[in-house]
Design a protein around this motif. Structure first.
Motif, PDB file in Angstrom:
ATOM      1  N   ILE A 162      -7.777  41.279  14.254  1.00 32.52           N
ATOM      2  CA  ILE A 162      -6.581  40.611  14.511  1.00 32.52           C
ATOM      3  C   ILE A 162      -5.878  40.559  12.863  1.00 32.52           C
ATOM      4  N   SER A 163      -7.049  39.922  12.140  1.00 29.29           N
ATOM      5  CA  SER A 163      -6.497  39.760  10.547  1.00 29.29           C
ATOM      6  C   SER A 163      -6.070  41.339   9.934  1.00 29.29           C
ATOM      7  N   GLU A 164      -6.649  42.341  10.500  1.00 26.65           N
ATOM      8  CA  GLU A 164      -6.282  43.832   9.850  1.00 26.65           C
ATOM      9  C   GLU A 164      -4.652  43.958  10.510  1.00 26.65           C
ATOM     10  N   GLN A 165      -4.662  43.647  11.885  1.00 30.15           N
ATOM     11  CA  GLN A 165      -3.427  43.959  12.491  1.00 30.15           C
ATOM     12  C   GLN A 165      -2.157  43.048  11.925  1.00 30.15           C
ATOM     13  N   LYS A 166      -2.438  41.947  11.844  1.00 32.63           N
ATOM     14  CA  LYS A 166      -1.408  40.893  11.312  1.00 32.63           C
ATOM     15  C   LYS A 166      -1.107  40.862   9.686  1.00 32.63           C
ATOM     16  N   ASN A 167      -2.204  41.649   8.994  1.00 36.05           N
ATOM     17  CA  ASN A 167      -2.239  41.490   7.470  1.00 36.05           C
ATOM     18  C   ASN A 167      -2.163  40.202   6.972  1.00 36.05           C
ATOM     19  N   ILE A 168      -3.424  39.649   7.581  1.00 35.58           N
ATOM     20  CA  ILE A 168      -3.914  38.048   6.948  1.00 35.58           C
ATOM     21  C   ILE A 168      -5.255  38.221   6.623  1.00 35.58           C
ATOM     22  N   ALA A 169      -5.633  37.017   6.041  1.00 36.30           N
ATOM     23  CA  ALA A 169      -6.845  37.423   5.516  1.00 36.30           C
ATOM     24  C   ALA A 169      -8.145  37.334   6.420  1.00 36.30           C
ATOM     25  N   LYS A 170      -9.066  37.953   5.963  1.00 37.50           N
ATOM     26  CA  LYS A 170     -10.378  38.391   6.998  1.00 37.50           C
ATOM     27  C   LYS A 170     -11.364  37.663   6.388  1.00 37.50           C
ATOM     28  N   PHE A 171     -12.472  37.212   7.616  1.00 33.65           N
ATOM     29  CA  PHE A 171     -13.482  36.758   7.198  1.00 33.65           C
ATOM     30  C   PHE A 171     -14.392  37.517   6.363  1.00 33.65           C
ATOM     31  N   ILE A 172     -15.117  36.954   5.200  1.00 35.18           N
ATOM     32  CA  ILE A 172     -15.684  37.929   4.458  1.00 35.18           C
ATOM     33  C   ILE A 172     -17.226  37.524   4.453  1.00 35.18           C
ATOM     34  N   THR A 173     -17.814  36.532   5.427  1.00 38.13           N
ATOM     35  CA  THR A 173     -19.158  36.299   5.602  1.00 38.13           C
ATOM     36  C   THR A 173     -19.324  35.809   7.007  1.00 38.13           C
ATOM     37  N   ILE A 174     -20.690  35.978   7.481  1.00 35.66           N
ATOM     38  CA  ILE A 174     -21.027  35.467   8.511  1.00 35.66           C
ATOM     39  C   ILE A 174     -22.182  34.417   8.343  1.00 35.66           C
ATOM     40  N   GLN A 175     -22.400  33.450   8.911  1.00 32.06           N
ATOM     41  CA  GLN A 175     -23.584  32.516   8.623  1.00 32.06           C
ATOM     42  C   GLN A 175     -24.244  32.421   9.978  1.00 32.06           C
ATOM     43  N   PRO A 176     -25.657  33.315  10.485  1.00 26.71           N
ATOM     44  CA  PRO A 176     -26.014  33.103  11.645  1.00 26.71           C
ATOM     45  C   PRO A 176     -27.780  32.525  11.361  1.00 26.71           C
ATOM     46  N   GLN A 177     -28.438  32.470  12.409  1.00 21.81           N
ATOM     47  CA  GLN A 177     -29.605  32.111  12.313  1.00 21.81           C
ATOM     48  C   GLN A 177     -30.357  33.339  12.183  1.00 21.81           C
ATOM     49  N   TYR A 178     -31.146  33.443  11.326  1.00 19.08           N
ATOM     50  CA  TYR A 178     -31.912  34.685  10.901  1.00 19.08           C
ATOM     51  C   TYR A 178     -33.334  34.464  10.276  1.00 19.08           C
ATOM     52  N   SER A 179     -34.339  34.963  10.551  1.00 22.86           N
ATOM     53  CA  SER A 179     -35.718  34.661   9.919  1.00 22.86           C
ATOM     54  C   SER A 179     -36.532  35.884  10.443  1.00 22.86           C
ATOM     55  N   LEU A 180     -37.827  35.607  10.116  1.00 23.55           N
ATOM     56  CA  LEU A 180     -38.800  36.461  10.788  1.00 23.55           C
ATOM     57  C   LEU A 180     -39.098  36.213  11.975  1.00 23.55           C
ATOM     58  N   LEU A 181     -38.865  34.906  12.401  1.00 23.10           N
ATOM     59  CA  LEU A 181     -38.813  34.460  13.898  1.00 23.10           C
ATOM     60  C   LEU A 181     -37.658  34.988  14.714  1.00 23.10           C
ATOM     61  N   HIS A 182     -36.636  34.673  14.242  1.00 17.00           N
ATOM     62  CA  HIS A 182     -35.386  35.068  15.002  1.00 17.00           C
ATOM     63  C   HIS A 182     -34.680  36.238  14.347  1.00 17.00           C
ATOM     64  N   ARG A 183     -34.698  37.569  15.144  1.00  9.61           N
ATOM     65  CA  ARG A 183     -34.210  38.631  14.554  1.00  9.61           C
ATOM     66  C   ARG A 183     -33.241  39.285  15.576  1.00  9.61           C
ATOM     67  N   GLU A 184     -32.694  38.401  16.281  1.00  8.21           N
ATOM     68  CA  GLU A 184     -31.567  38.747  17.111  1.00  8.21           C
ATOM     69  C   GLU A 184     -30.464  39.620  16.583  1.00  8.21           C
ATOM     70  N   MET A 185     -29.897  39.354  15.414  1.00  6.81           N
ATOM     71  CA  MET A 185     -28.971  39.828  14.592  1.00  6.81           C
ATOM     72  C   MET A 185     -29.205  41.502  14.668  1.00  6.81           C
ATOM     73  N   ASP A 186     -30.150  41.868  14.708  1.00  2.00           N
ATOM     74  CA  ASP A 186     -30.769  43.280  14.706  1.00  2.00           C
ATOM     75  C   ASP A 186     -29.968  43.976  15.813  1.00  2.00           C
ATOM     76  N   ARG A 187     -29.949  43.500  16.748  1.00  2.00           N
ATOM     77  CA  ARG A 187     -29.234  44.344  17.830  1.00  2.00           C
ATOM     78  C   ARG A 187     -28.084  44.942  17.478  1.00  2.00           C
ATOM     79  N   GLU A 188     -26.965  44.183  16.992  1.00  2.00           N
ATOM     80  CA  GLU A 188     -25.630  44.471  16.928  1.00  2.00           C
ATOM     81  C   GLU A 188     -25.049  44.119  15.529  1.00  2.00           C
TER      82      GLU A 188
END
Length: 331
Positions: A162-188
């Motif tokens: 949406i930011s690309e289409q509208k030529n507006i500011a994009k997210f530059i970061t994401i803050q997720p839970q991630y550690s040796l115990l929680h690696r769900e981010m690895d899926r996608e």
């Protein structure tokens, strides 16, 4: 302390980010201010808070701590959670975000926020409305960059599109839970962030204290520790005290003993070495915990130890990733 680019921006942040969720509750204001000053003196420059932490007290303490060193700090805060009884005191409506940023600026004693983050997806407010509001905040100079937290991969990608289409500011970061115990981010999410150049700022890098090594059995301890006293949620004992997690913890403790480091330092250092990770957000309730955690920087695990931890904590092969991997092409 090493430094990295913050996503696709030109901003530079320290490889460790100081989390402030305990400031004002668990960490006294005096100790919190000392912690911030020591972090800056060690070369850290990245501090994360949120409007909802301790009812806004965390932001107030951070603002007091950095008021004479504002230009030294890349300051991040968040908006979304319920902060009052009014029905518009929650979410991402233009009204809520515009009022929320003013309240945060006042508590933080500053006229701009370096990284303004959406705390978790809001199914009620159209993301187009929120992104346009954030873009206006950047245009006004009250916000420098925007990010998100606790999004699904499709939610992040939809926002970027949406930011690309509208030529507006994009997210530059994401803050997720991630550690040796929680690696769900690895899926996608991890591969999406690498593809799109999104900086990853893991929260709970020590699994809510589990990876410090003070928990040593499936039996729930009697002590007033965070995982014991927390109600249902990500920090709930029953969500952490799993056989798999204790196997990972034993490997962390074994490596820590071999190299004369603490389990917390080993777990954090693994994240510092992980490809795609920008800056893990570590918290500390006491000055002693702060000293331990800050010393996760300045050294590296051996390749062998890193791979041992990476393998023992990896998610089991799952569709469609295992299918995609089977047909991966190399040049």
């Amino acid at each position: 302390m090493k430094y990295k680019k913050l996503g696709k921006s030109g901003a530079i942040v320290s490889e460790l980010c100081l989390g402030t969720m305990t400031f004002g509750k668990g960490t006294s204001e005096k100790d919190a201010v000392r912690m911030v000053h020591q972090f800056l003196d060690y070369g850290g420059n990245f501090i994360d808070t949120a409007d909802v932490y301790v009812g806004g007290k965390s932001e107030e303490i951070v603002g007091e701590a950095i008021k004479d060193r504002r230009s030294d700090v890349v300051l991040a805060t968040k908006v979304r959670m319920k902060t009052g009884e009014n029905p518009n005191d929650v979410g991402y409506s233009r009204k809520r975000v515009m009022e929320g940023v003013e309240q945060s600026l006042k508590r933080l004693k500053t006229d701009y926020i370096d990284l303004y983050q959406l705390h978790v997806w809001d199914h009620l407010t159209p993301i187009e409305e929120t992104l346009r509001t954030l873009n206006d905040l950047i245009s006004s100079g009250k916000v420098r960059y925007i990010g998100c937290s606790n999004f699904l991969a499709w939610q992040l990608m939809k926002s970027l599109s949406i930011s690309e289409q509208k030529n507006i500011a994009k997210f530059i970061t994401i803050q997720p839970q991630y550690s040796l115990l929680h690696r769900e981010m690895d899926r996608e999410m991890l591969s999406l962030c690498q593809e799109e150049g999104i900086g990853i700022l893991p929260w709970a890098p020590l699994g809510g204290g589990f990876l410090t090594g003070k928990y040593d059995s499936l039996h729930k301890p009697d002590e007033e520790w965070r995982l014991v006293t927390a109600g249902p949620g990500e920090y709930y004992w029953e969500n952490k005290a799993l056989e798999r997690n204790f196997i990972i913890l034993e490997k962390v403790k074994k490596i820590a003993a071999e190299i004369d480091k603490t389990p917390a330092q080993v777990a954090l250092n693994w994240l510092l070495m992980k490809e795609g990770i920008t800056s893990p957000i570590f918290g500390a309730r006491t000055l002693e915990q702060f000293e331990e955690n800050i010393n996760a920087a300045g050294w590296q695990l051996s390749k062998e130890h890193f791979e041992e931890l990476d393998q023992i904590s990896a998610l089991p092969p799952e569709y469609p990733n295992r299918f995609i991997e089977k047909f991966k092409r190399d040049i």
